[in-house]
Design a protein around this motif. Structure first.
Motif, PDB file in Angstrom:
ATOM      1  N   ASN A  18       1.144   0.606 -11.907  1.00 51.32           N
ATOM      2  CA  ASN A  18       2.436  -0.062 -12.030  1.00 51.32           C
ATOM      3  C   ASN A  18       3.609   0.832 -11.640  1.00 51.32           C
ATOM      4  O   ASN A  18       4.648   0.840 -12.286  1.00 51.32           O
ATOM      5  CB  ASN A  18       2.634  -0.538 -13.459  1.00 51.32           C
ATOM      6  N   GLN A  21       0.632  -8.202  -3.589  1.00 49.62           N
ATOM      7  CA  GLN A  21      -0.261  -7.374  -4.421  1.00 49.62           C
ATOM      8  C   GLN A  21      -1.456  -8.195  -4.886  1.00 49.62           C
ATOM      9  O   GLN A  21      -2.580  -7.707  -4.936  1.00 49.62           O
ATOM     10  CB  GLN A  21       0.505  -6.832  -5.635  1.00 49.62           C
ATOM     11  N   LYS A  22      -1.202  -9.463  -5.198  1.00 52.48           N
ATOM     12  CA  LYS A  22      -2.257 -10.363  -5.643  1.00 52.48           C
ATOM     13  C   LYS A  22      -3.185 -10.719  -4.469  1.00 52.48           C
ATOM     14  O   LYS A  22      -4.402 -10.658  -4.559  1.00 52.48           O
ATOM     15  CB  LYS A  22      -1.603 -11.642  -6.161  1.00 52.48           C
ATOM     16  N   GLU A  80      -3.143   1.142  -3.699  1.00 51.95           N
ATOM     17  CA  GLU A  80      -3.936   0.475  -4.747  1.00 51.95           C
ATOM     18  C   GLU A  80      -3.735   1.234  -6.072  1.00 51.95           C
ATOM     19  O   GLU A  80      -3.513   0.621  -7.110  1.00 51.95           O
ATOM     20  CB  GLU A  80      -5.407   0.511  -4.314  1.00 51.95           C
ATOM     21  N   PHE A  86      -5.779  -2.858  -0.392  1.00 51.42           N
ATOM     22  CA  PHE A  86      -4.703  -1.943   0.007  1.00 51.42           C
ATOM     23  C   PHE A  86      -5.312  -0.577   0.313  1.00 51.42           C
ATOM     24  O   PHE A  86      -6.397  -0.236  -0.176  1.00 51.42           O
ATOM     25  CB  PHE A  86      -3.711  -1.747  -1.149  1.00 51.42           C
ATOM     26  N   LYS A  93      -5.335  -7.661  -3.287  1.00 46.29           N
ATOM     27  CA  LYS A  93      -5.934  -6.831  -4.341  1.00 46.29           C
ATOM     28  C   LYS A  93      -7.313  -6.320  -3.910  1.00 46.29           C
ATOM     29  O   LYS A  93      -8.158  -7.093  -3.465  1.00 46.29           O
ATOM     30  CB  LYS A  93      -6.042  -7.639  -5.629  1.00 46.29           C
ATOM     31  N   TRP A 130       4.566  -3.620   0.051  1.00 50.33           N
ATOM     32  CA  TRP A 130       3.524  -3.425  -0.972  1.00 50.33           C
ATOM     33  C   TRP A 130       4.032  -3.723  -2.382  1.00 50.33           C
ATOM     34  O   TRP A 130       3.247  -3.966  -3.288  1.00 50.33           O
ATOM     35  CB  TRP A 130       2.973  -1.995  -0.892  1.00 50.33           C
ATOM     36  N   LYS A 131       5.373  -3.716  -2.575  1.00 48.24           N
ATOM     37  CA  LYS A 131       5.938  -3.969  -3.912  1.00 48.24           C
ATOM     38  C   LYS A 131       5.992  -5.458  -4.250  1.00 48.24           C
ATOM     39  O   LYS A 131       6.246  -5.829  -5.390  1.00 48.24           O
ATOM     40  CB  LYS A 131       7.365  -3.403  -3.994  1.00 48.24           C
ATOM     41  N   SER A 172       4.952  -8.827  -5.396  1.00 47.57           N
ATOM     42  CA  SER A 172       3.855  -9.164  -6.322  1.00 47.57           C
ATOM     43  C   SER A 172       2.896 -10.195  -5.717  1.00 47.57           C
ATOM     44  O   SER A 172       1.699 -10.174  -6.004  1.00 47.57           O
ATOM     45  CB  SER A 172       4.407  -9.651  -7.663  1.00 47.57           C
ATOM     46  N   ILE A 174      -0.201   0.625  -7.433  1.00 48.62           N
ATOM     47  CA  ILE A 174      -0.082  -0.729  -7.970  1.00 48.62           C
ATOM     48  C   ILE A 174      -0.794  -0.794  -9.334  1.00 48.62           C
ATOM     49  O   ILE A 174      -0.246  -1.329 -10.298  1.00 48.62           O
ATOM     50  CB  ILE A 174      -0.675  -1.763  -6.970  1.00 48.62           C
ATOM     51  N   ASN A 218       6.067   1.107  -9.159  1.00 43.84           N
ATOM     52  CA  ASN A 218       6.752   0.505  -8.006  1.00 43.84           C
ATOM     53  C   ASN A 218       7.889   1.391  -7.502  1.00 43.84           C
ATOM     54  O   ASN A 218       9.018   0.958  -7.375  1.00 43.84           O
ATOM     55  CB  ASN A 218       7.282  -0.871  -8.367  1.00 43.84           C
TER      56      ASN A 218
END
Ligand code: ZN
Length: 184
Positions: free
Chosen positions: A181, A163-164, A175, A170, A167, A157-158, A160, A178, A183
């Motif tokens: 921010n 995460q994109k 969510e 999650f 989006k 999940w960390k 990036s 993230i 992490n």
């Protein structure tokens, strides 16, 4: 004649357009019997709710079957027969998945899904390391997708890129992390 056939009651709701069957590769999986639209609800999850202490006491069968809904709580069948009442646990991991989450309990289609496709999510959408947990999840992935990460663990999940890509899909608690921010 009176219809005496009772509807089987489940702990979870599974969209009637889905069915559980053998993947012929890695045990059972969930497949689309009809086409599904992006964001259509696939499961409303329910079942046994475990806290992290309960999870730490799991041995054998259910260990890898938990679906986290927060850092300290998860849904988890306690015996093989429970999975029939909690069919979301038949949904397998894939590094190129077609399902994700809205909130904690709604598993939804992340894109349009065609009849015959297997329903999959990425464990990175759900799993996160927890300092109170005695277990660390790690598995070799053989999903065969061209973006396969090969090793699936609690740090996904960390990433990036992921995460994109996921989006809005999650698990709620990830969510939130993230978006803040965080992490860690
Ligand atoms: Zn993979």
């Amino acid at each position: 004649m009176k219809n005496t056939k009772k509807k089987k009651r489940m702990f979870s709701w599974m969209n009637p357009k889905l069915e559980v069957r053998d993947t012929k590769k890695y045990g059972k999986g969930v497949f689309a019997k009809k086409n599904l639209k992006k964001d259509e609800t696939l499961f409303v999850m329910g079942g046994y709710v475990l806290d992290i202490k309960d999870e730490n006491h799991l041995k054998g069968f259910p260990e890898d079957k938990a679906i986290e809904i927060s850092e300290d709580f998860s849904f988890c069948p306690l015996a093989p027969k429970d999975i029939e009442l909690m069919p979301q646990h038949h949904v397998n991991h894939n590094c190129e998945p077609n399902a994700g989450w809205h909130g904690q309990v709604f598993m939804v289609a992340m894109r349009d899904i065609n009849i015959g496709e297997e329903i999959t999510y990425d464990y990175a959408m759900v799993i996160c390391s927890n300092r109170n947990s005695k277990a660390y999840f790690k598995m070799k992935c053989k999903c065969g997708s061209k973006n396969c990460r090969k090793i699936i663990d609690e740090e996904g999940w960390k990433n990036s890129g992921l995460q994109k890509k996921y989006k809005g899909y999650f698990q709620w608690y990830l969510e939130e992390k993230i978006n803040k921010n965080k992490n860690v």
